[in-house]
Write an enzyme that holds these catalytic residues in place. Structure first.
Site, PDB file in Angstrom:
ATOM      1  N   ARG A   1       0.820  -1.220   0.000  1.00 32.00           N
ATOM      2  CA  ARG A   1       0.000   0.000   0.000  1.00 32.00           C
ATOM      3  C   ARG A   1       0.850   1.265   0.000  1.00 32.00           C
ATOM      4  O   ARG A   1       0.357   2.341  -0.324  1.00 32.00           O
ATOM      5  CB  ARG A   1      -1.010  -0.029   1.142  1.00 32.00           C
ATOM      6  CG  ARG A   1      -2.243  -0.827   0.762  1.00 32.00           C
ATOM      7  CD  ARG A   1      -3.110  -1.129   1.934  1.00 32.00           C
ATOM      8  NE  ARG A   1      -2.613  -2.275   2.672  1.00 32.00           N
ATOM      9  CZ  ARG A   1      -2.926  -2.544   3.909  1.00 32.00           C
ATOM     10  NH1 ARG A   1      -3.722  -1.760   4.585  1.00 32.00           N
ATOM     11  NH2 ARG A   1      -2.449  -3.632   4.494  1.00 32.00           N
TER      12      ARG A   1
ATOM     13  N   GLU B   1       4.735  -9.918  15.946  1.00 32.91           N
ATOM     14  CA  GLU B   1       4.219 -10.450  17.218  1.00 32.91           C
ATOM     15  C   GLU B   1       4.505 -11.955  17.291  1.00 32.91           C
ATOM     16  O   GLU B   1       4.952 -12.467  18.305  1.00 32.91           O
ATOM     17  CB  GLU B   1       2.719 -10.176  17.270  1.00 32.91           C
ATOM     18  CG  GLU B   1       2.159 -10.261  18.672  1.00 32.91           C
ATOM     19  CD  GLU B   1       0.672  -9.939  18.685  1.00 32.91           C
ATOM     20  OE1 GLU B   1       0.164  -9.424  17.683  1.00 32.91           O
ATOM     21  OE2 GLU B   1       0.052 -10.238  19.722  1.00 32.91           O
TER      22      GLU B   1
HETATM   23  P1  AMP Z   1       3.839  -1.953  11.545  1.00 35.62           P
HETATM   24  O1  AMP Z   1       5.081  -2.622  11.045  1.00 35.62           O
HETATM   25  O2  AMP Z   1       3.290  -2.601  12.794  1.00 35.62           O
HETATM   26  O3  AMP Z   1       3.987  -0.450  11.717  1.00 35.62           O
HETATM   27  O4  AMP Z   1       2.699  -2.218  10.476  1.00 35.62           O
HETATM   28  C1  AMP Z   1       2.603  -1.443   9.355  1.00 35.62           C
HETATM   29  C2  AMP Z   1       2.143  -2.227   8.151  1.00 35.62           C
HETATM   30  O5  AMP Z   1       1.080  -3.122   8.440  1.00 35.62           O
HETATM   31  C3  AMP Z   1       1.634  -1.280   7.094  1.00 35.62           C
HETATM   32  O6  AMP Z   1       2.169  -1.688   5.839  1.00 35.62           O
HETATM   33  C4  AMP Z   1       0.132  -1.388   7.141  1.00 35.62           C
HETATM   34  O7  AMP Z   1      -0.385  -1.382   5.842  1.00 35.62           O
HETATM   35  C5  AMP Z   1      -0.161  -2.697   7.861  1.00 35.62           C
HETATM   36  N1  AMP Z   1      -1.116  -2.539   8.985  1.00 35.62           N
HETATM   37  C6  AMP Z   1      -0.822  -2.667  10.298  1.00 35.62           C
HETATM   38  N2  AMP Z   1      -1.904  -2.468  11.077  1.00 35.62           N
HETATM   39  C7  AMP Z   1      -2.922  -2.171  10.235  1.00 35.62           C
HETATM   40  C8  AMP Z   1      -4.307  -1.830  10.426  1.00 35.62           C
HETATM   41  N3  AMP Z   1      -4.874  -1.746  11.630  1.00 35.62           N
HETATM   42  N4  AMP Z   1      -5.058  -1.566   9.325  1.00 35.62           N
HETATM   43  C9  AMP Z   1      -4.496  -1.622   8.090  1.00 35.62           C
HETATM   44  N5  AMP Z   1      -3.217  -1.948   7.853  1.00 35.62           N
HETATM   45  C10 AMP Z   1      -2.420  -2.223   8.896  1.00 35.62           C
END
Ligand code: AMP
Length: 178
Positions: free
Chosen positions: A64, A101
């Site tokens: 995305r 996680e």
């Molecule tokens: P993080 O590495 O935990 O910051 O997760 C970021 C990635 O996971 C991004 O590429 C987001 O598109 C996806 N992501 C994580 N949580 C969500 C959520 N609640 N809704 C949509 N996409 C998410």
């Protein structure tokens, strides 16, 4: 750089999907933005304004991060470089592992597409724990380029994502927070 009008429009457009893809996750569905070209254009203008004159290239995170990252790069007339999930890129590339996680994940980037000393915007649609973005920024640094900025459409509060990015000492822009 708070844009109340854009925040309100995005709040009305982005859909919250509870318990997807796992129980307890509030999934933010950004796809309705693409049904409204004017709104998409406003999002790109906001993100481009944050980075104008401050970067030499955009690195977008699969998948995305590509949807907005390429348009930011085109608007600012700078190169766009893809950061992909493991196993998709032909060599030569470099890789960075990060913990989830449960288990771990790996992302990759073609070598030679960003140059030492270039100022890089690392972009994704959403910042949650910051694990993915941290790994992406490390790929940028490993190639001698400078992590100059981070941008996201959405930041999730209470997930410590921004805390994790502090080590890079670069401004972080989120259009809206949940
Ligand atoms: P993080 O590495 O935990 O910051 O997760 C970021 C990635 O996971 C991004 O590429 C987001 O598109 C996806 N992501 C994580 N949580 C969500 C959520 N609640 N809704 C949509 N996409 C998410």
């Amino acid at each position: 750089m708070i844009n109340p009008d854009l925040i309100r429009k995005l709040e009305d457009t982005i859909q919250n999907v509870p318990d997807f893809p796992k129980p307890g996750i509030q999934f933010k569905d950004i796809t309705p933005i693409f049904l409204d070209p004017k709104l998409y254009e406003e999002v790109i203008q906001d993100l481009a304004n944050f980075s104008r004159g401050k970067i030499d290239a955009v690195c977008g995170i699969e998948s995305r991060g590509y949807l907005f990252g390429i348009a930011i790069a085109v608007a600012l007339e700078v190169p766009f470089v893809l950061i992909r999930k493991k196993g998709k890129l032909p060599p030569p590339f470099i890789a960075e592992k990060y913990e989830l996680e449960y288990g771990s994940e790996e992302i990759e980037m073609r070598t030679g597409q960003i140059k030492p000393g270039q100022r890089i915007l690392v972009h994704d649609d959403l910042l949650a724990t910051g694990g993915t973005t941290e790994a992406a920024a490390k790929l940028v640094q490993k190639q001698g380029a400078i992590v100059s900025q981070f941008s996201f459409l959405i930041g999730l509060k209470g997930m410590d994502g921004e805390e994790r990015l502090k080590q890079f000492n670069a401004p972080v822009h989120k259009i809206l927070e949940y």
